[in-house]
Design a protein around this motif. Structure first.
Motif, PDB file in Angstrom:
ATOM      1  N   ASN A   1       0.790  -1.240   0.000  1.00 43.59           N
ATOM      2  CA  ASN A   1       0.000   0.000   0.000  1.00 43.59           C
ATOM      3  C   ASN A   1       0.816   1.280   0.000  1.00 43.59           C
ATOM      4  O   ASN A   1       0.244   2.356  -0.206  1.00 43.59           O
ATOM      5  N   ASP A   2       2.103   1.202   0.244  1.00 37.73           N
ATOM      6  CA  ASP A   2       2.922   2.409   0.281  1.00 37.73           C
ATOM      7  C   ASP A   2       3.532   2.660  -1.101  1.00 37.73           C
ATOM      8  O   ASP A   2       4.266   1.813  -1.617  1.00 37.73           O
ATOM      9  N   PRO A   3       3.263   3.810  -1.718  1.00 36.64           N
ATOM     10  CA  PRO A   3       3.743   4.061  -3.086  1.00 36.64           C
ATOM     11  C   PRO A   3       5.255   3.916  -3.258  1.00 36.64           C
ATOM     12  O   PRO A   3       5.716   3.323  -4.243  1.00 36.64           O
ATOM     13  N   ALA A   4       6.032   4.436  -2.302  1.00 36.47           N
ATOM     14  CA  ALA A   4       7.481   4.372  -2.442  1.00 36.47           C
ATOM     15  C   ALA A   4       7.995   2.931  -2.354  1.00 36.47           C
ATOM     16  O   ALA A   4       8.863   2.518  -3.136  1.00 36.47           O
ATOM     17  N   ILE A   5       7.456   2.159  -1.427  1.00 39.76           N
ATOM     18  CA  ILE A   5       7.883   0.763  -1.272  1.00 39.76           C
ATOM     19  C   ILE A   5       7.467  -0.061  -2.481  1.00 39.76           C
ATOM     20  O   ILE A   5       8.232  -0.880  -2.999  1.00 39.76           O
ATOM     21  N   VAL A   6       6.239   0.133  -2.932  1.00 36.83           N
ATOM     22  CA  VAL A   6       5.744  -0.594  -4.115  1.00 36.83           C
ATOM     23  C   VAL A   6       6.612  -0.285  -5.328  1.00 36.83           C
ATOM     24  O   VAL A   6       6.998  -1.185  -6.089  1.00 36.83           O
ATOM     25  N   HIS A   7       6.945   0.986  -5.521  1.00 38.43           N
ATOM     26  CA  HIS A   7       7.816   1.379  -6.641  1.00 38.43           C
ATOM     27  C   HIS A   7       9.188   0.716  -6.511  1.00 38.43           C
ATOM     28  O   HIS A   7       9.734   0.186  -7.486  1.00 38.43           O
ATOM     29  N   PHE A   8       9.740   0.710  -5.301  1.00 41.44           N
ATOM     30  CA  PHE A   8      11.055   0.112  -5.064  1.00 41.44           C
ATOM     31  C   PHE A   8      11.049  -1.379  -5.414  1.00 41.44           C
ATOM     32  O   PHE A   8      11.960  -1.874  -6.094  1.00 41.44           O
ATOM     33  N   VAL A   9      10.032  -2.094  -4.956  1.00 37.95           N
ATOM     34  CA  VAL A   9       9.949  -3.539  -5.223  1.00 37.95           C
ATOM     35  C   VAL A   9       9.805  -3.788  -6.721  1.00 37.95           C
ATOM     36  O   VAL A   9      10.489  -4.658  -7.283  1.00 37.95           O
ATOM     37  N   HIS A  10       8.947  -3.040  -7.385  1.00 41.81           N
ATOM     38  CA  HIS A  10       8.747  -3.229  -8.826  1.00 41.81           C
ATOM     39  C   HIS A  10      10.046  -2.970  -9.587  1.00 41.81           C
ATOM     40  O   HIS A  10      10.376  -3.690 -10.537  1.00 41.81           O
ATOM     41  N   ARG A  11      10.781  -1.968  -9.172  1.00 36.88           N
ATOM     42  CA  ARG A  11      12.017  -1.573  -9.840  1.00 36.88           C
ATOM     43  C   ARG A  11      13.095  -2.648  -9.722  1.00 36.88           C
ATOM     44  O   ARG A  11      13.804  -2.941 -10.695  1.00 36.88           O
ATOM     45  N   TRP A  12      13.236  -3.251  -8.541  1.00 38.73           N
ATOM     46  CA  TRP A  12      14.344  -4.174  -8.328  1.00 38.73           C
ATOM     47  C   TRP A  12      13.965  -5.644  -8.477  1.00 38.73           C
ATOM     48  O   TRP A  12      14.827  -6.473  -8.788  1.00 38.73           O
ATOM     49  N   TRP A  13      12.708  -6.002  -8.276  1.00 33.77           N
ATOM     50  CA  TRP A  13      12.294  -7.382  -8.559  1.00 33.77           C
ATOM     51  C   TRP A  13      12.400  -7.658 -10.062  1.00 33.77           C
ATOM     52  O   TRP A  13      12.516  -8.816 -10.473  1.00 33.77           O
ATOM     53  N   ALA A  14      12.376  -6.600 -10.857  1.00 33.64           N
ATOM     54  CA  ALA A  14      12.513  -6.762 -12.306  1.00 33.64           C
ATOM     55  C   ALA A  14      13.761  -7.561 -12.664  1.00 33.64           C
ATOM     56  O   ALA A  14      13.756  -8.348 -13.618  1.00 33.64           O
ATOM     57  N   TRP A  15      14.830  -7.380 -11.888  1.00 34.52           N
ATOM     58  CA  TRP A  15      16.069  -8.084 -12.215  1.00 34.52           C
ATOM     59  C   TRP A  15      15.995  -9.562 -11.840  1.00 34.52           C
ATOM     60  O   TRP A  15      16.661 -10.400 -12.474  1.00 34.52           O
ATOM     61  N   VAL A  16      15.201  -9.891 -10.840  1.00 39.47           N
ATOM     62  CA  VAL A  16      14.939 -11.307 -10.549  1.00 39.47           C
ATOM     63  C   VAL A  16      14.166 -11.917 -11.723  1.00 39.47           C
ATOM     64  O   VAL A  16      14.470 -13.040 -12.167  1.00 39.47           O
ATOM     65  N   ALA A  17      13.180 -11.170 -12.226  1.00 33.78           N
ATOM     66  CA  ALA A  17      12.415 -11.639 -13.377  1.00 33.78           C
ATOM     67  C   ALA A  17      13.310 -11.806 -14.599  1.00 33.78           C
ATOM     68  O   ALA A  17      13.191 -12.790 -15.347  1.00 33.78           O
ATOM     69  N   VAL A  18      14.243 -10.875 -14.798  1.00 30.09           N
ATOM     70  CA  VAL A  18      15.165 -10.973 -15.931  1.00 30.09           C
ATOM     71  C   VAL A  18      16.003 -12.248 -15.837  1.00 30.09           C
ATOM     72  O   VAL A  18      16.194 -12.967 -16.829  1.00 30.09           O
ATOM     73  N   ALA A  19      16.512 -12.553 -14.652  1.00 30.82           N
ATOM     74  CA  ALA A  19      17.326 -13.760 -14.482  1.00 30.82           C
ATOM     75  C   ALA A  19      16.525 -15.008 -14.838  1.00 30.82           C
ATOM     76  O   ALA A  19      17.022 -15.905 -15.541  1.00 30.82           O
ATOM     77  N   ALA A  20      15.282 -15.077 -14.366  1.00 30.39           N
ATOM     78  CA  ALA A  20      14.437 -16.235 -14.672  1.00 30.39           C
ATOM     79  C   ALA A  20      14.126 -16.304 -16.165  1.00 30.39           C
ATOM     80  O   ALA A  20      14.127 -17.394 -16.765  1.00 30.39           O
ATOM     81  N   LEU A  21      13.864 -15.172 -16.767  1.00 29.79           N
ATOM     82  CA  LEU A  21      13.546 -15.132 -18.200  1.00 29.79           C
ATOM     83  C   LEU A  21      14.744 -15.543 -19.049  1.00 29.79           C
ATOM     84  O   LEU A  21      14.583 -16.199 -20.087  1.00 29.79           O
ATOM     85  N   ILE A  22      15.946 -15.167 -18.616  1.00 30.60           N
ATOM     86  CA  ILE A  22      17.144 -15.586 -19.348  1.00 30.60           C
ATOM     87  C   ILE A  22      17.295 -17.101 -19.298  1.00 30.60           C
ATOM     88  O   ILE A  22      17.605 -17.755 -20.314  1.00 30.60           O
ATOM     89  N   LEU A  23      17.055 -17.688 -18.117  1.00 27.39           N
ATOM     90  CA  LEU A  23      17.129 -19.152 -18.006  1.00 27.39           C
ATOM     91  C   LEU A  23      16.096 -19.821 -18.903  1.00 27.39           C
ATOM     92  O   LEU A  23      16.395 -20.821 -19.577  1.00 27.39           O
ATOM     93  N   LEU A  24      14.874 -19.279 -18.926  1.00 28.89           N
ATOM     94  CA  LEU A  24      13.834 -19.846 -19.788  1.00 28.89           C
ATOM     95  C   LEU A  24      14.222 -19.704 -21.254  1.00 28.89           C
ATOM     96  O   LEU A  24      14.048 -20.647 -22.045  1.00 28.89           O
TER      97      LEU A  24
END
Length: 339
Positions: free
Chosen positions: A252-275
């Protein structure tokens, strides 16, 4: 899996790809509707009569009067002109009209294929389930709009996230089914692809990223900062409201939500590269599609933040997100093919 001589897997696959394209367009229009704060301009749900927009000055004025009764107008848009109302009405009307069109584009051909017994064995239940998901999506859309009609000045960001995620899940299911049908064109004995552990893991990681992307949109969290990689001069911005419980701040906190979206993206990138690497030896086009989609998506995400949420860039970011879902479904399907 054999099928009767009347089955037409090629026609079914082409139809499903057409519906998928309409859903991608729907996601983009929905994003623009949110970015322009247009989602509450139509305050009633009229599935049939709502197809016809206001045509006379009296009808426009009546719609405007309905809008004037909700908190968004009373607290944020006092003094809006009728011309300004028509501008936001356009996007919400277009979004709802396209939703109705997608429903017809799915239901009527499905009925036609079923009556003519052109659906291969084992696919009827899946197509009906996808149709039901589309109907559920319409109900979720109205559930979302209702959250902003009485107390709030906008729709619930949680309900908005559910609305977007169901649309993208439906999109992935349609693409997966179309790919299964394309296999039947080449081999009538082909079995549906299975979801592997890698495909499921990548899908779950991407789901988290899409969830927080939807929350960013719902909370206007993209406006927290126009910097990258830092956020207002800091790596971790801290909560907008201090002292919030962790789970409350996380969603619910805009700054925290933005932070998670910004940096979880790199976890998603790692998984997508493996796929993509697992896909490369099976279907190189799917591997290229995955790499291209996440690469463009990252650049658009950064550009959107640094432009202070330019509408064009934000809409392109959402468009590429839908393409990334398609590419991921394509790659997961490729690695899950049964020989």
């Amino acid at each position: 899996m054999s099928f009767s001589p009347t089955a037409r897997p090629r026609a079914l696959a082409n139809w499903l790809f057409f519906v998928a394209a309409l859903i991608v367009l729907m996601v983009v229009i929905g994003g623009i509707t949110r970015l322009t704060e247009s989602g509450l301009s139509i305050t009633q749900w009229k599935p049939i009569s709502g197809i016809v927009p206001p045509l006379s000055d009296a009808q426009w004025q009546a719609e405007f009067e309905h809008y004037k009764r909700i908190p968004e107008y009373q607290q944020l848009n006092q003094g809006m002109t009728l011309a300004g109302f028509k501008a936001i009405f356009f996007w919400e009307y277009l979004h709802r009209l396209l939703g109705r069109l997608i429903g017809l584009a799915f239901a009527l051909p499905l009925l036609w294929f079923a009556v003519r017994r052109q659906i291969p064995r084992g696919y009827s239940w899946r197509l009906v389930a996808l149709l039901a998901l589309g109907g559920l999506q319409g109900a979720i859309g109205w559930w979302m709009v209702q959250s902003g009609l009485s107390v709030r000045t906008d729709v619930s960001h949680i309900r908005l996230a559910v609305h977007l995620l169901v649309a993208l899940f439906t999109l992935a299911g349609i693409v997966w089914t179309a790919l299964d049908l394309r296999k039947l064109i080449r081999n009538p004995q082909a079995r549906p692809a299975r979801l592997t552990g890698l495909g499921a893991l990548t899908g779950m990681i991407l789901f988290v990223q899409l969830l927080f992307g939807a929350l960013v949109a719902g909370l206007n969290a993209g406006l927290v900062t126009d910097q990258w990689p830092l956020m207002n001069g800091r790596f971790f911005p801290g909560a907008t409201v201090e002292g919030r419980p962790f789970l409350d701040a996380l969603f619910n906190d805009p700054a925290i939500v933005h932070f998670v979206h910004r940096w979880w993206a790199w976890v998603a990138v790692a998984a997508l590269i493996l796929l993509a690497r697992a896909t490369r030896g099976i279907d190189r086009r799917a591997s290229i599609a995955i790499h291209s989609a996440f690469g463009i998506q990252i650049l658009l995400g950064i550009a959107t933040v640094m432009s202070n949420m330019n509408i064009t860039l934000a809409a392109l970011h959402q468009f590429t997100g839908a393409l990334l879902v398609i590419a991921t479904a394509w790659g997961a399907h490729a690695v899950g093919q049964r020989r």
